[in-house]
Design a protein around this motif. Structure first.
Motif, PDB file in Angstrom:
ATOM      1  N   LEU A 150      46.323 100.247  70.313  1.00 62.52           N
ATOM      2  CA  LEU A 150      47.364 100.391  69.291  1.00 62.52           C
ATOM      3  C   LEU A 150      48.383 101.455  69.692  1.00 62.52           C
ATOM      4  N   PHE A 151      47.909 102.554  70.251  1.00 62.47           N
ATOM      5  CA  PHE A 151      48.821 103.583  70.734  1.00 62.47           C
ATOM      6  C   PHE A 151      49.712 103.024  71.837  1.00 62.47           C
ATOM      7  N   ALA A 152      49.120 102.268  72.756  1.00 70.96           N
ATOM      8  CA  ALA A 152      49.895 101.676  73.851  1.00 70.96           C
ATOM      9  C   ALA A 152      50.916 100.672  73.325  1.00 70.96           C
ATOM     10  N   LEU A 153      50.554  99.940  72.282  1.00 68.69           N
ATOM     11  CA  LEU A 153      51.503  98.997  71.682  1.00 68.69           C
ATOM     12  C   LEU A 153      52.715  99.720  71.115  1.00 68.69           C
ATOM     13  N   ILE A 154      52.489 100.864  70.528  1.00 68.72           N
ATOM     14  CA  ILE A 154      53.596 101.646  69.971  1.00 68.72           C
ATOM     15  C   ILE A 154      54.428 102.254  71.093  1.00 68.72           C
ATOM     16  N   TYR A 155      53.750 102.747  72.104  1.00 65.94           N
ATOM     17  CA  TYR A 155      54.423 103.445  73.197  1.00 65.94           C
ATOM     18  C   TYR A 155      55.125 102.496  74.167  1.00 65.94           C
ATOM     19  N   ASP A 156      54.407 101.460  74.635  1.00 65.71           N
ATOM     20  CA  ASP A 156      54.971 100.539  75.625  1.00 65.71           C
ATOM     21  C   ASP A 156      54.245  99.193  75.551  1.00 65.71           C
ATOM     22  N   LYS A 157      54.773  98.265  74.796  1.00 58.47           N
ATOM     23  CA  LYS A 157      54.145  96.965  74.583  1.00 58.47           C
ATOM     24  C   LYS A 157      53.953  96.169  75.875  1.00 58.47           C
ATOM     25  N   SER A 158      54.758  96.436  76.871  1.00 60.66           N
ATOM     26  CA  SER A 158      54.675  95.651  78.109  1.00 60.66           C
ATOM     27  C   SER A 158      53.376  95.895  78.874  1.00 60.66           C
ATOM     28  N   GLN A 159      52.635  96.932  78.505  1.00 59.45           N
ATOM     29  CA  GLN A 159      51.384  97.252  79.192  1.00 59.45           C
ATOM     30  C   GLN A 159      50.184  96.463  78.656  1.00 59.45           C
ATOM     31  N   ILE A 160      50.358  95.837  77.518  1.00 59.04           N
ATOM     32  CA  ILE A 160      49.253  95.138  76.861  1.00 59.04           C
ATOM     33  C   ILE A 160      49.374  93.637  77.114  1.00 59.04           C
ATOM     34  N   HIS A 161      48.301  93.069  77.664  1.00 57.31           N
ATOM     35  CA  HIS A 161      48.227  91.635  77.927  1.00 57.31           C
ATOM     36  C   HIS A 161      46.878  91.114  77.428  1.00 57.31           C
TER      37      HIS A 161
END
Length: 105
Positions: A67-78
């Motif tokens: 969730l933190f990564a989604l807020i920070y940089d969505k392109s990192q989540i796959h």
């Protein structure tokens, strides 16, 4: 098109196999009394404090990080990010249940 499907399936198979191996490795380390990685120590503390399984704690902590990564940089989540954690957390609980001789609870 078929070649892309084969590549995707191969990547997913490697992801699942790697998740299972990683889960087995961390479970062996924890139950052998050797300690574990930084996150594994966090998982142990939370699991003991709230009396829930390490796999569940692993999943909840990872969900927070995702969730933190989604807020920070969505392109990192796959899809692999989520799939890895589902397989990993499930396998940690599965392998932990096999270590009934352990004193860790």
């Amino acid at each position: 098109m078929k070649n892309n499907n084969k590549k995707t399936l191969k990547k997913l198979a490697i992801l699942v196999i790697g998740s299972i191996i990683a889960a087995y490795g961390i479970t062996l380390a924890l139950y052998a009394g050797f300690g574990g990685a930084t996150l594994a120590v966090l998982w142990q503390g939370i699991a003991r404090t709230f009396h829930i399984s390490i796999g569940t704690v692993s999943f909840v902590v990872a969900l927070g990080m995702i969730l933190f990564a989604l807020i920070y940089d969505k392109s990192q989540i796959h899809i692999g990010t989520v799939l890895y954690q589902i397989v990993y957390s499930t396998c940690v609980d599965l392998f932990a249940s096999c270590h009934i001789y352990s004193t860790y609870k």
